[in-house]
Design a protein around this motif. Structure first.
Motif, mmCIF file in Angstrom:
data_model
loop_
_atom_site.group_PDB
_atom_site.id
_atom_site.type_symbol
_atom_site.label_atom_id
_atom_site.label_comp_id
_atom_site.label_asym_id
_atom_site.label_seq_id
_atom_site.Cartn_x
_atom_site.Cartn_y
_atom_site.Cartn_z
ATOM 1 N N THR A 40 -6.726 7.327 -1.332
ATOM 2 C CA THR A 40 -6.550 6.000 -0.726
ATOM 3 C C THR A 40 -5.629 5.184 -1.620
ATOM 4 O O THR A 40 -5.709 5.286 -2.849
ATOM 5 N N SER A 41 -4.778 4.385 -1.004
ATOM 6 C CA SER A 41 -3.986 3.418 -1.757
ATOM 7 C C SER A 41 -4.473 2.024 -1.384
ATOM 8 O O SER A 41 -4.581 1.700 -0.203
ATOM 9 N N ALA A 42 -4.760 1.203 -2.382
ATOM 10 C CA ALA A 42 -5.267 -0.160 -2.146
ATOM 11 C C ALA A 42 -5.168 -0.957 -3.441
ATOM 12 O O ALA A 42 -5.031 -0.376 -4.519
ATOM 13 N N THR A 51 -4.789 6.298 9.485
ATOM 14 C CA THR A 51 -5.039 4.867 9.680
ATOM 15 C C THR A 51 -6.086 4.686 10.787
ATOM 16 O O THR A 51 -6.044 3.713 11.524
ATOM 17 N N GLN A 58 0.820 -1.219 0.000
ATOM 18 C CA GLN A 58 0.000 0.000 0.000
ATOM 19 C C GLN A 58 0.850 1.264 0.000
ATOM 20 O O GLN A 58 0.408 2.311 -0.484
ATOM 21 N N HIS A 79 -9.952 13.350 -1.282
ATOM 22 C CA HIS A 79 -8.986 12.643 -0.431
ATOM 23 C C HIS A 79 -8.519 11.366 -1.152
ATOM 24 O O HIS A 79 -9.165 10.894 -2.087
ATOM 25 N N SER A 132 -5.220 7.901 3.021
ATOM 26 C CA SER A 132 -5.669 6.845 3.924
ATOM 27 C C SER A 132 -5.347 5.459 3.380
ATOM 28 O O SER A 132 -5.297 5.247 2.164
ATOM 29 N N LEU A 133 -5.154 4.526 4.306
ATOM 30 C CA LEU A 133 -5.006 3.122 3.924
ATOM 31 C C LEU A 133 -6.275 2.354 4.268
ATOM 32 O O LEU A 133 -6.351 1.147 4.068
ATOM 33 N N THR A 134 -7.257 3.048 4.839
ATOM 34 C CA THR A 134 -8.428 2.349 5.380
ATOM 35 C C THR A 134 -9.763 2.915 4.897
ATOM 36 O O THR A 134 -10.809 2.415 5.309
ATOM 37 N N THR A 135 -9.736 3.948 4.060
ATOM 38 C CA THR A 135 -11.004 4.537 3.603
ATOM 39 C C THR A 135 -11.404 3.919 2.269
ATOM 40 O O THR A 135 -10.747 4.139 1.254
ATOM 41 N N SER A 136 -12.466 3.150 2.295
ATOM 42 C CA SER A 136 -12.928 2.471 1.078
ATOM 43 C C SER A 136 -14.290 3.027 0.666
ATOM 44 O O SER A 136 -14.873 3.863 1.369
#
Ligand code: ACM
Length: 413
Positions: free
Chosen positions: A281-283, A233, A158, A279, A260-264
Protein backbone atom coordinates in the motif's frame (compact mmCIF):
# COMPACT_ATOMS: atom_id res chain seq x y z
CA UNK A 1 -4.68 41.80 6.58
CA UNK A 2 -6.19 39.56 3.97
CA UNK A 3 -8.73 38.21 6.46
CA UNK A 4 -9.80 41.68 7.57
CA UNK A 5 -10.59 42.87 4.05
CA UNK A 6 -12.48 39.63 3.42
CA UNK A 7 -14.59 40.18 6.54
CA UNK A 8 -15.34 43.73 5.52
CA UNK A 9 -16.52 42.43 2.14
CA UNK A 10 -18.79 39.86 3.74
CA UNK A 11 -20.31 42.43 6.08
CA UNK A 12 -20.95 44.83 3.20
CA UNK A 13 -22.75 42.15 1.17
CA UNK A 14 -24.92 41.31 4.19
CA UNK A 15 -25.91 44.99 4.60
CA UNK A 16 -26.98 45.34 0.97
CA UNK A 17 -29.17 42.26 1.06
CA UNK A 18 -30.71 43.23 4.42
CA UNK A 19 -32.02 46.51 3.02
CA UNK A 20 -33.99 45.01 0.15
CA UNK A 21 -34.42 42.34 -2.54
CA UNK A 22 -36.21 39.89 -0.21
CA UNK A 23 -36.97 37.67 -3.21
CA UNK A 24 -33.28 36.99 -3.70
CA UNK A 25 -32.03 34.04 -1.67
CA UNK A 26 -29.82 35.52 1.00
CA UNK A 27 -26.76 33.39 1.48
CA UNK A 28 -25.26 35.66 4.14
CA UNK A 29 -28.32 35.75 6.37
CA UNK A 30 -28.62 31.96 6.08
CA UNK A 31 -24.96 31.48 6.93
CA UNK A 32 -24.34 29.09 9.81
CA UNK A 33 -22.81 30.84 12.81
CA UNK A 34 -21.49 29.78 16.22
CA UNK A 35 -23.67 30.93 19.14
CA UNK A 36 -24.27 30.69 22.89
CA UNK A 37 -20.81 29.43 23.82
CA UNK A 38 -21.21 26.46 21.48
CA UNK A 39 -19.85 25.61 18.06
CA UNK A 40 -21.99 23.05 16.25
CA UNK A 41 -20.22 20.71 13.82
CA UNK A 42 -21.60 17.82 11.77
CA UNK A 43 -20.05 14.34 11.79
CA UNK A 44 -21.18 12.55 8.64
CA UNK A 45 -19.67 9.08 8.28
CA UNK A 46 -21.50 5.85 7.43
CA UNK A 47 -21.88 3.56 10.40
CA UNK A 48 -23.65 0.95 8.26
CA UNK A 49 -23.55 -0.28 4.63
CA UNK A 50 -20.68 -1.25 2.36
CA UNK A 51 -18.18 1.42 3.48
CA UNK A 52 -19.32 1.30 7.12
CA UNK A 53 -16.29 -0.96 7.61
CA UNK A 54 -13.96 2.03 7.23
CA UNK A 55 -16.21 5.06 7.89
CA UNK A 56 -17.10 3.89 11.36
CA UNK A 57 -13.43 4.35 12.30
CA UNK A 58 -13.44 7.86 10.78
CA UNK A 59 -16.38 8.74 13.00
CA UNK A 60 -14.40 7.49 16.02
CA UNK A 61 -11.25 9.45 15.12
CA UNK A 62 -13.32 12.63 14.62
CA UNK A 63 -15.14 12.24 17.95
CA UNK A 64 -11.85 11.55 19.74
CA UNK A 65 -10.40 14.86 18.49
CA UNK A 66 -13.59 16.74 19.43
CA UNK A 67 -13.48 15.26 22.94
CA UNK A 68 -9.79 16.16 23.32
CA UNK A 69 -10.53 19.75 22.36
CA UNK A 70 -13.51 19.99 24.74
CA UNK A 71 -11.57 18.34 27.58
CA UNK A 72 -8.85 20.97 27.13
CA UNK A 73 -11.37 23.83 27.51
CA UNK A 74 -12.90 24.04 24.02
CA UNK A 75 -12.01 26.74 21.51
CA UNK A 76 -11.58 30.08 23.29
CA UNK A 77 -13.93 28.71 25.94
CA UNK A 78 -16.57 27.56 23.42
CA UNK A 79 -17.51 23.88 23.38
CA UNK A 80 -17.64 21.86 20.19
CA UNK A 81 -21.03 20.17 19.84
CA UNK A 82 -20.89 17.24 17.39
CA UNK A 83 -24.10 16.29 15.60
CA UNK A 84 -23.66 12.74 14.33
CA UNK A 85 -25.59 11.32 11.37
CA UNK A 86 -25.35 7.90 9.67
CA UNK A 87 -25.77 8.20 5.88
CA UNK A 88 -25.59 4.38 5.52
CA UNK A 89 -23.11 4.31 2.56
CA UNK A 90 -25.78 5.79 0.28
CA UNK A 91 -24.97 8.99 -1.69
CA UNK A 92 -28.61 10.21 -1.71
CA UNK A 93 -28.78 9.80 2.09
CA UNK A 94 -25.47 11.65 2.38
CA UNK A 95 -27.01 14.62 0.56
CA UNK A 96 -30.14 14.53 2.71
CA UNK A 97 -28.17 14.35 5.99
CA UNK A 98 -25.75 17.07 4.83
CA UNK A 99 -28.72 19.36 4.14
CA UNK A 100 -30.06 18.66 7.63
CA UNK A 101 -26.69 19.46 9.24
CA UNK A 102 -26.11 22.65 7.25
CA UNK A 103 -29.60 24.09 6.86
CA UNK A 104 -31.45 22.62 9.85
CA UNK A 105 -28.75 22.35 12.52
CA UNK A 106 -26.70 25.30 11.19
CA UNK A 107 -23.36 23.56 11.72
CA UNK A 108 -20.42 25.81 10.80
CA UNK A 109 -18.54 22.84 9.32
CA UNK A 110 -19.14 19.16 8.64
CA UNK A 111 -16.47 16.44 8.88
CA UNK A 112 -17.35 13.60 6.62
CA UNK A 113 -17.37 10.78 4.13
CA UNK A 114 -15.13 8.21 2.54
CA UNK A 115 -16.15 7.64 -1.07
CA UNK A 116 -15.88 10.29 -3.75
CA UNK A 117 -19.42 9.36 -4.78
CA UNK A 118 -20.65 10.59 -1.39
CA UNK A 119 -18.46 13.71 -1.51
CA UNK A 120 -19.84 14.59 -4.96
CA UNK A 121 -23.37 14.04 -3.59
CA UNK A 122 -22.96 16.52 -0.72
CA UNK A 123 -20.93 19.14 -2.60
CA UNK A 124 -23.93 21.17 -3.90
CA UNK A 125 -25.25 21.51 -0.33
CA UNK A 126 -21.98 23.09 0.84
CA UNK A 127 -21.50 25.24 -2.26
CA UNK A 128 -25.05 26.60 -2.23
CA UNK A 129 -24.89 27.61 1.46
CA UNK A 130 -21.21 28.59 1.40
CA UNK A 131 -20.55 26.06 4.16
CA UNK A 132 -17.41 23.94 4.72
CA UNK A 133 -16.92 20.19 4.26
CA UNK A 134 -13.77 18.63 5.76
CA UNK A 135 -12.91 15.55 3.69
CA UNK A 136 -10.21 13.24 5.14
CA UNK A 137 -10.08 10.59 2.42
CA UNK A 138 -7.52 9.91 -0.29
CA UNK A 139 -9.26 10.77 -3.54
CA UNK A 140 -8.81 11.24 -7.30
CA UNK A 141 -8.27 15.02 -7.42
CA UNK A 142 -9.75 17.02 -10.31
CA UNK A 143 -11.83 19.07 -7.88
CA UNK A 144 -11.30 22.66 -6.82
CA UNK A 145 -14.07 23.71 -4.46
CA UNK A 146 -13.74 26.56 -2.02
CA UNK A 147 -16.22 24.71 0.17
CA UNK A 148 -14.07 21.63 0.85
CA UNK A 149 -10.90 21.28 2.95
CA UNK A 150 -9.15 18.19 1.54
CA UNK A 151 -6.84 16.49 4.05
CA UNK A 152 -6.33 13.09 2.35
CA UNK A 153 -3.87 12.28 -0.42
CA UNK A 154 -4.42 13.02 -4.13
CA UNK A 155 -2.92 10.79 -6.89
CA UNK A 156 0.50 12.45 -7.08
CA UNK A 157 0.90 11.92 -3.33
CA UNK A 158 0.22 8.18 -3.54
CA UNK A 159 1.46 7.21 -6.98
CA UNK A 160 4.50 9.33 -7.89
CA UNK A 161 6.87 7.14 -5.88
CA UNK A 162 4.77 3.97 -5.86
CA UNK A 163 4.42 3.21 -9.58
CA UNK A 164 8.15 3.51 -10.44
CA UNK A 165 8.95 1.46 -7.32
CA UNK A 166 6.53 -1.31 -8.39
CA UNK A 167 7.89 -1.35 -11.93
CA UNK A 168 11.44 -1.54 -10.68
CA UNK A 169 10.74 -4.31 -8.15
CA UNK A 170 8.12 -6.43 -9.93
CA UNK A 171 7.82 -5.49 -13.60
CA UNK A 172 5.85 -3.47 -16.11
CA UNK A 173 2.66 -5.49 -16.64
CA UNK A 174 -0.23 -4.14 -14.52
CA UNK A 175 -3.78 -5.46 -14.03
CA UNK A 176 -6.06 -2.61 -12.89
CA UNK A 177 -9.02 -3.62 -10.73
CA UNK A 178 -11.30 -1.04 -9.11
CA UNK A 179 -14.79 -0.42 -7.78
CA UNK A 180 -17.06 1.10 -10.38
CA UNK A 181 -17.19 4.84 -9.68
CA UNK A 182 -15.24 8.01 -10.24
CA UNK A 183 -12.39 7.49 -7.74
CA UNK A 184 -10.90 4.26 -9.17
CA UNK A 185 -11.35 5.49 -12.77
CA UNK A 186 -9.45 8.73 -12.18
CA UNK A 187 -6.72 7.01 -10.12
CA UNK A 188 -6.30 4.50 -12.95
CA UNK A 189 -6.15 7.33 -15.45
CA UNK A 190 -3.18 8.73 -13.51
CA UNK A 191 -1.61 5.27 -13.13
CA UNK A 192 -1.85 4.66 -16.90
CA UNK A 193 -0.11 7.97 -17.63
CA UNK A 194 2.69 7.08 -15.23
CA UNK A 195 3.02 3.59 -16.67
CA UNK A 196 3.15 4.96 -20.19
CA UNK A 197 6.05 7.23 -19.24
CA UNK A 198 7.85 4.18 -17.76
CA UNK A 199 7.24 1.92 -20.78
CA UNK A 200 4.68 -0.13 -18.81
CA UNK A 201 1.66 -2.05 -20.03
CA UNK A 202 -1.93 -2.47 -18.79
CA UNK A 203 -3.04 -6.07 -19.40
CA UNK A 204 -6.60 -5.40 -18.24
CA UNK A 205 -8.66 -2.63 -16.64
CA UNK A 206 -11.77 -3.82 -14.87
CA UNK A 207 -14.42 -2.37 -12.57
CA UNK A 208 -16.76 -4.19 -10.19
CA UNK A 209 -19.88 -2.78 -8.48
CA UNK A 210 -19.49 -1.18 -5.03
CA UNK A 211 -19.94 -3.91 -2.42
CA UNK A 212 -18.93 -6.66 -4.92
CA UNK A 213 -17.79 -9.79 -3.10
CA UNK A 214 -17.41 -12.53 -5.75
CA UNK A 215 -13.98 -12.26 -7.41
CA UNK A 216 -13.55 -15.74 -8.95
CA UNK A 217 -13.92 -14.54 -12.55
CA UNK A 218 -11.55 -11.61 -11.87
CA UNK A 219 -9.02 -14.03 -10.39
CA UNK A 220 -9.32 -16.33 -13.41
CA UNK A 221 -8.59 -13.38 -15.70
CA UNK A 222 -5.65 -12.36 -13.52
CA UNK A 223 -4.25 -15.89 -13.75
CA UNK A 224 -4.51 -16.01 -17.51
CA UNK A 225 -3.13 -12.51 -18.17
CA UNK A 226 -0.14 -13.01 -15.83
CA UNK A 227 0.47 -9.42 -14.71
CA UNK A 228 3.46 -8.47 -12.57
CA UNK A 229 1.29 -6.25 -10.36
CA UNK A 230 -2.43 -6.14 -9.52
CA UNK A 231 -3.17 -2.45 -8.97
CA UNK A 232 -6.24 -2.30 -6.75
CA UNK A 233 -8.62 0.56 -6.10
CA UNK A 234 -11.56 -1.54 -4.89
CA UNK A 235 -13.03 -0.07 -1.69
CA UNK A 236 -14.95 -1.09 1.42
CA UNK A 237 -16.05 -4.71 1.94
CA UNK A 238 -14.69 -5.63 -1.51
CA UNK A 239 -11.10 -5.14 -0.30
CA UNK A 240 -11.62 -7.93 2.22
CA UNK A 241 -13.28 -10.28 -0.30
CA UNK A 242 -10.61 -9.70 -2.98
CA UNK A 243 -7.70 -10.44 -0.64
CA UNK A 244 -9.29 -13.52 0.88
CA UNK A 245 -10.19 -14.97 -2.54
CA UNK A 246 -6.74 -14.19 -3.95
CA UNK A 247 -5.22 -16.20 -1.07
CA UNK A 248 -7.76 -19.03 -1.37
CA UNK A 249 -6.87 -19.27 -5.09
CA UNK A 250 -3.24 -19.97 -4.11
CA UNK A 251 -1.75 -16.89 -5.81
CA UNK A 252 1.62 -15.73 -4.49
CA UNK A 253 2.22 -12.10 -3.41
CA UNK A 254 5.96 -12.54 -3.92
CA UNK A 255 5.38 -13.16 -7.64
CA UNK A 256 2.24 -11.11 -8.34
CA UNK A 257 1.46 -8.74 -5.45
CA UNK A 258 -1.52 -6.50 -5.07
CA UNK A 259 -0.55 -2.84 -4.93
CA UNK A 260 -3.34 -0.86 -3.34
CA UNK A 261 -4.24 2.74 -2.61
CA UNK A 262 -7.14 1.74 -0.38
CA UNK A 263 -6.00 -1.16 1.83
CA UNK A 264 -5.29 0.09 5.33
CA UNK A 265 -4.80 -1.52 8.76
CA UNK A 266 -8.59 -1.32 9.07
CA UNK A 267 -9.35 -3.61 6.10
CA UNK A 268 -6.43 -5.83 7.10
CA UNK A 269 -7.99 -6.28 10.56
CA UNK A 270 -11.27 -7.28 8.88
CA UNK A 271 -9.72 -9.78 6.45
CA UNK A 272 -7.10 -11.21 8.86
CA UNK A 273 -3.38 -10.49 8.53
CA UNK A 274 -2.61 -13.73 6.66
CA UNK A 275 -4.72 -12.63 3.67
CA UNK A 276 -2.95 -9.26 3.49
CA UNK A 277 0.64 -10.35 4.13
CA UNK A 278 3.09 -9.51 1.35
CA UNK A 279 0.82 -7.02 -0.46
CA UNK A 280 1.68 -3.31 -0.76
CA UNK A 281 0.00 0.00 0.00
CA UNK A 282 1.14 3.55 -0.64
CA UNK A 283 -0.18 6.20 1.78
CA UNK A 284 1.04 9.11 3.93
CA UNK A 285 0.41 7.33 7.24
CA UNK A 286 0.77 3.88 8.76
CA UNK A 287 0.00 2.98 12.36
CA UNK A 288 3.60 1.87 13.01
CA UNK A 289 4.96 5.34 12.17
CA UNK A 290 7.36 6.47 14.88
CA UNK A 291 6.73 9.98 16.17
CA UNK A 292 5.67 11.37 19.56
CA UNK A 293 2.47 12.71 17.94
CA UNK A 294 1.60 9.28 16.57
CA UNK A 295 2.35 7.53 19.85
CA UNK A 296 -0.06 9.93 21.56
CA UNK A 297 -2.72 9.46 18.84
CA UNK A 298 -2.57 5.65 18.87
CA UNK A 299 -2.62 5.49 22.69
CA UNK A 300 -5.55 7.93 22.92
CA UNK A 301 -7.49 6.08 20.20
CA UNK A 302 -7.04 2.72 21.92
CA UNK A 303 -7.86 4.17 25.33
CA UNK A 304 -11.09 5.68 23.97
CA UNK A 305 -12.25 2.96 21.58
CA UNK A 306 -10.58 -0.30 22.68
CA UNK A 307 -7.15 -1.86 22.77
CA UNK A 308 -7.85 -4.01 19.72
CA UNK A 309 -8.58 -0.98 17.49
CA UNK A 310 -6.24 0.23 14.72
CA UNK A 311 -5.48 3.66 13.30
CA UNK A 312 -4.86 4.13 9.57
CA UNK A 313 -4.34 6.55 6.69
CA UNK A 314 -7.92 7.84 6.65
CA UNK A 315 -8.55 7.91 10.40
CA UNK A 316 -5.36 9.95 10.92
CA UNK A 317 -6.54 12.89 8.73
CA UNK A 318 -10.02 12.50 10.25
CA UNK A 319 -8.33 13.18 13.59
CA UNK A 320 -5.87 15.92 12.61
CA UNK A 321 -8.39 17.89 10.53
CA UNK A 322 -10.46 18.57 13.67
CA UNK A 323 -7.32 19.98 15.29
CA UNK A 324 -6.74 22.09 12.15
CA UNK A 325 -10.32 23.34 12.51
CA UNK A 326 -9.54 24.31 16.12
CA UNK A 327 -6.37 26.18 15.11
CA UNK A 328 -8.34 28.13 12.51
CA UNK A 329 -11.36 28.90 14.69
CA UNK A 330 -9.37 30.04 17.69
CA UNK A 331 -8.12 32.96 15.60
CA UNK A 332 -11.68 34.26 15.20
CA UNK A 333 -13.82 36.34 17.53
CA UNK A 334 -16.87 34.26 18.67
CA UNK A 335 -19.30 36.42 16.67
CA UNK A 336 -17.15 35.95 13.53
CA UNK A 337 -17.22 32.15 13.47
CA UNK A 338 -18.86 31.34 10.13
CA UNK A 339 -17.83 28.92 7.36
CA UNK A 340 -16.24 31.63 5.15
CA UNK A 341 -14.20 33.09 8.01
CA UNK A 342 -13.07 29.59 9.01
CA UNK A 343 -12.00 28.94 5.39
CA UNK A 344 -9.89 32.11 5.34
CA UNK A 345 -8.33 31.23 8.70
CA UNK A 346 -7.44 27.64 7.69
CA UNK A 347 -5.47 28.70 4.61
CA UNK A 348 -1.80 27.97 5.25
CA UNK A 349 -2.45 26.37 8.67
CA UNK A 350 0.31 23.97 9.72
CA UNK A 351 0.24 21.22 12.32
CA UNK A 352 2.43 18.44 13.72
CA UNK A 353 0.15 15.57 12.73
CA UNK A 354 0.85 11.92 13.63
CA UNK A 355 2.33 11.41 10.09
CA UNK A 356 4.57 14.52 10.29
CA UNK A 357 4.37 18.28 9.75
CA UNK A 358 1.43 19.02 7.43
CA UNK A 359 0.11 22.22 5.86
CA UNK A 360 -3.12 23.30 4.18
CA UNK A 361 -2.24 24.75 0.81
CA UNK A 362 -3.74 28.27 0.73
CA UNK A 363 -4.40 28.05 -3.02
CA UNK A 364 -6.09 24.66 -3.40
CA UNK A 365 -7.23 23.88 0.19
CA UNK A 366 -5.57 20.48 -0.25
CA UNK A 367 -2.87 19.31 2.19
CA UNK A 368 0.90 18.82 1.96
CA UNK A 369 1.54 15.22 3.11
CA UNK A 370 4.31 12.61 3.57
CA UNK A 371 4.03 9.67 1.08
CA UNK A 372 5.21 6.23 2.16
CA UNK A 373 5.27 2.70 0.69
CA UNK A 374 4.62 -0.24 2.99
CA UNK A 375 4.12 -4.01 2.93
CA UNK A 376 1.38 -5.69 4.96
CA UNK A 377 2.54 -8.19 7.56
CA UNK A 378 0.71 -11.23 8.91
CA UNK A 379 0.37 -9.55 12.32
CA UNK A 380 -1.98 -6.96 10.79
CA UNK A 381 0.52 -4.08 10.75
CA UNK A 382 2.58 -2.72 7.85
CA UNK A 383 6.32 -2.56 7.41
CA UNK A 384 7.24 0.85 6.01
CA UNK A 385 9.74 0.39 3.15
CA UNK A 386 10.17 3.95 1.88
CA UNK A 387 9.29 7.38 3.29
CA UNK A 388 9.51 10.64 1.37
CA UNK A 389 12.25 12.93 2.60
CA UNK A 390 9.99 16.00 2.49
CA UNK A 391 6.30 16.87 2.56
CA UNK A 392 4.79 16.70 -0.90
CA UNK A 393 2.73 19.38 -2.61
CA UNK A 394 -0.84 18.26 -3.38
CA UNK A 395 -1.48 18.51 -7.13
CA UNK A 396 -5.18 17.76 -7.61
CA UNK A 397 -4.86 18.35 -11.38
CA UNK A 398 -1.59 16.44 -11.90
CA UNK A 399 -3.25 14.22 -14.53
CA UNK A 400 -4.48 17.30 -16.42
CA UNK A 401 -1.48 19.36 -17.52
CA UNK A 402 -2.28 23.02 -17.94
CA UNK A 403 -4.96 23.07 -15.24
CA UNK A 404 -4.42 24.04 -11.64
CA UNK A 405 -6.51 24.82 -8.57
CA UNK A 406 -5.87 28.32 -7.23
CA UNK A 407 -7.47 30.62 -4.70
CA UNK A 408 -9.43 32.14 -7.60
CA UNK A 409 -10.68 28.69 -8.67
CA UNK A 410 -9.65 26.36 -11.47
CA UNK A 411 -7.32 28.05 -13.96
CA UNK A 412 -5.88 27.06 -17.31
CA UNK A 413 -2.16 27.80 -17.23
C1 ACM B 1 -12.55 7.46 -2.51
O1 ACM B 1 -13.64 7.20 -3.07
N1 ACM B 1 -12.11 8.70 -2.52
C2 ACM B 1 -11.77 6.41 -1.87
Amino acid sequence: MKRRSFLKGAAATGAIVATGFPHIWNKNMDLARAADGEIKVGVLFSLTGTTGIIEESLNKATLLAIEEINDAGGINGMRLVPIVEDPASDPATFAEKARKLVVGDKCVSVFGSYTSASRKAVLPVFERRDNLYWYPTLYEGRECSKNVIYTGAVPNQQQNEFIPWLVQNFGKKFYLIGSNYIYPKEENNYCKKMLESLGGEVVNEEYVPLGHSEFSSVINKIRSSEPNVIFSTVVGDSVVALHRQYRAAGLDPQKMPMASLTTSENEVAAMGGEAAAGHFTSAPYFMVHKSPENERFVAAYKRRWGDDKVTHFVSEPSYFQVHLFKQAVEQLAPSDITPPTIREAVKGQELMAPQGHIRVDPESLHTWLWPKIAMARADGQFEVLTSSSDWLLPEPYAAYPGQSCTEAGLVQK
